[in-house]
Design a protein around this motif. Structure first.
Motif, short mmCIF file in Angstrom:
data_model
loop_
_atom_site.label_atom_id
_atom_site.label_comp_id
_atom_site.label_asym_id
_atom_site.label_seq_id
_atom_site.Cartn_x
_atom_site.Cartn_y
_atom_site.Cartn_z
N ARG A 118 0.72 -1.20 -0.13
CA ARG A 118 -0.08 0.07 -0.04
C ARG A 118 0.84 1.13 0.13
O ARG A 118 1.79 1.39 0.95
CB ARG A 118 -0.98 0.08 1.20
N ALA A 119 0.70 2.26 -1.05
CA ALA A 119 1.61 3.21 -0.96
C ALA A 119 0.85 4.27 -0.01
O ALA A 119 0.22 4.12 0.29
CB ALA A 119 1.46 3.81 -2.39
N THR A 142 -0.12 7.14 -0.59
CA THR A 142 -1.12 7.88 -1.06
C THR A 142 -2.36 7.18 -0.70
O THR A 142 -3.46 7.70 -0.89
CB THR A 142 -1.25 8.12 -2.49
N THR A 143 -2.38 6.06 -0.21
CA THR A 143 -3.41 5.33 0.09
C THR A 143 -3.76 4.97 1.54
O THR A 143 -3.42 3.79 2.12
CB THR A 143 -3.62 3.82 -0.77
N ARG A 159 -4.51 3.72 5.02
CA ARG A 159 -5.46 2.62 5.73
C ARG A 159 -6.68 3.33 6.28
O ARG A 159 -6.36 3.97 7.22
CB ARG A 159 -4.71 1.68 6.31
N LYS A 160 -7.70 2.93 6.00
CA LYS A 160 -8.87 3.32 6.70
C LYS A 160 -8.66 2.60 8.19
O LYS A 160 -8.36 1.58 8.49
CB LYS A 160 -10.16 2.58 6.20
N VAL A 202 -6.58 -7.35 14.87
CA VAL A 202 -6.23 -7.67 13.43
C VAL A 202 -6.17 -6.64 12.55
O VAL A 202 -6.90 -6.08 12.24
CB VAL A 202 -7.28 -8.82 12.82
N ASP A 237 -4.23 -6.57 9.87
CA ASP A 237 -4.28 -7.04 8.38
C ASP A 237 -4.88 -8.14 8.59
O ASP A 237 -4.65 -9.10 9.29
CB ASP A 237 -2.74 -7.34 7.74
N ASN A 238 -5.95 -8.24 7.52
CA ASN A 238 -6.68 -9.77 7.49
C ASN A 238 -5.97 -10.77 6.54
O ASN A 238 -6.79 -11.55 6.19
CB ASN A 238 -8.05 -9.20 7.07
N GLY A 239 -4.93 -10.45 6.04
CA GLY A 239 -4.26 -11.31 5.07
C GLY A 239 -4.40 -11.14 3.53
O GLY A 239 -4.10 -11.86 2.98
N THR A 240 -5.05 -10.15 3.44
CA THR A 240 -5.50 -9.94 1.78
C THR A 240 -4.48 -8.64 1.33
O THR A 240 -4.56 -8.20 0.06
CB THR A 240 -6.88 -9.15 1.54
N GLU A 271 -4.29 -7.68 -2.53
CA GLU A 271 -4.63 -6.25 -2.93
C GLU A 271 -3.49 -5.62 -3.94
O GLU A 271 -3.79 -4.46 -4.33
CB GLU A 271 -4.78 -5.38 -1.83
N ASN A 310 -8.19 -6.68 -7.47
CA ASN A 310 -9.04 -5.27 -7.19
C ASN A 310 -10.09 -5.25 -8.30
O ASN A 310 -10.92 -4.62 -7.84
CB ASN A 310 -7.78 -4.32 -7.13
N HIS A 358 -19.14 7.91 -4.20
CA HIS A 358 -17.97 8.50 -3.13
C HIS A 358 -16.87 8.89 -3.74
O HIS A 358 -15.84 9.17 -3.21
CB HIS A 358 -17.84 7.55 -1.92
N LEU A 359 -16.97 8.75 -5.08
CA LEU A 359 -15.63 9.30 -5.89
C LEU A 359 -16.08 10.45 -6.48
O LEU A 359 -17.45 10.84 -6.85
CB LEU A 359 -15.57 8.38 -7.21
#
Lengths: 167, 167
Positions: free
Chosen positions: A6-7, A9-10, A12-13, A25, A27-30, A34, A40, A148-149
């Motif tokens: 994950r860069a 610029t992204t 994490r929520k 948890v 990280d859920n392992g995905t 991703e 994606n 939401h975009l």
DNA sequence: TATTGTTATACTCTATAACTATA
DNA sequence: TATAGTTATAGAGTATAACAATA
């Protein structure tokens, strides 16, 4: 592979539904999945299709039915074989799909002007009426799924997705 | 709906395979569909998944098998139910999926430390060896499917797709 | 009472082989 | 000889109901 999942610029929520789950948890392992565009795109497709179905299911149309009818609406006279190529559906499956739409009185089959083997497909009057409402519902549901975009993001996303699949 | 099928920033690829087809067909009837994010995401997903399959089919893994094994690799101890939620698979179908992976000796099931009903899932030694190669192949195939995008475009596309499906 | 894992089974979707009519 | 449409059917994928064991 591709170590940076994950860069910057992204962002994490921040953890949200973790409360009900395992709590710690992060990280859920995905994370690796991703990094794959295929993953994606598939997940985003799933999400958008479920939005579509919520909006369009009142017309009793699957995505493929909707696509077939939409092409007939905008390209009357299209043949079954052309629909197969455009939508990646095998001919035997298109036959039953068209038979069902025909039973419902949504389409018309007229002899092809130049090819005696083929039939020109188009919408019946009731098919046109249905699709006018269905396309409106589909567009609304689609807009809802991307609400939401920003407009610029939607435009960019559309362009890049088409760059993936249009050759 | 949505009368402008294509913005000026998306120049139409000059007719190519039209030669074999109908020759003069400039629009194939998909212009409306291409205004829908759901359609674009689905088509792009199709394309990327076929790239994935070409690269990974040597390991006899479907996309869902690969995803399950990848999560086990990066989150050992994950439960069947968690996999179901993460990947949108129903429990009865996950059972047979896991049974098959177990038969092939790719996974291990150990009693869950706190929940007596659940089993912690992880990769076996051979499962780890397989996934090391499979993830490499998947990443390569994925990169190949997006090779005509710039690095910045890939990054943007990834971010926007995740914005669609991650809530 | 709710949840995990499971069985059995129905249902839908997708794919293959083969036939006919026409190009 | 190749292609459009079709039939029949096999195979894969997805969904629902119901149950035992544990929380």
């Amino acid at each position: 592979m591709t170590p940076s999942p994950r860069a910057s610029t992204t962002p994490r929520k921040t953890v949200k539904k973790a409360a009900a789950a395992e709590a710690v948890v992060s990280d859920n392992g995905t994370a690796y999945l991703e990094t794959l565009m295929g993953y994606n795109a598939s997940r985003a497709s799933q999400t958008m299709v479920s939005h579509f179905m919520r909006g369009v299911n009142q017309f009793d149309l699957r995505t493929v039915d909707f696509s077939v009818l939409s092409i007939m609406a905008h390209q009357p006279g299209v043949t079954s074989r052309q629909l197969c190529q455009l939508l990646n559906v095998l001919p035997p499956n298109m036959v039953v799909l068209l038979r069902d739409l025909d039973k419902r009185g949504l389409i018309e089959r007229t002899p092809h002007p130049t090819d005696g083997r083929a039939m020109g497909l188009s919408l019946s009057t009731s098919g046109k009426a249905l699709m006018k409402k269905a396309e409106k519902a589909a567009s609304d549901a689609d807009a809802q799924g991307t609400a939401h975009l920003t407009a610029a993001e939607r435009k960019t996303l559309t362009r890049l997705l088409q760059k993936i699949y249009i050759r």
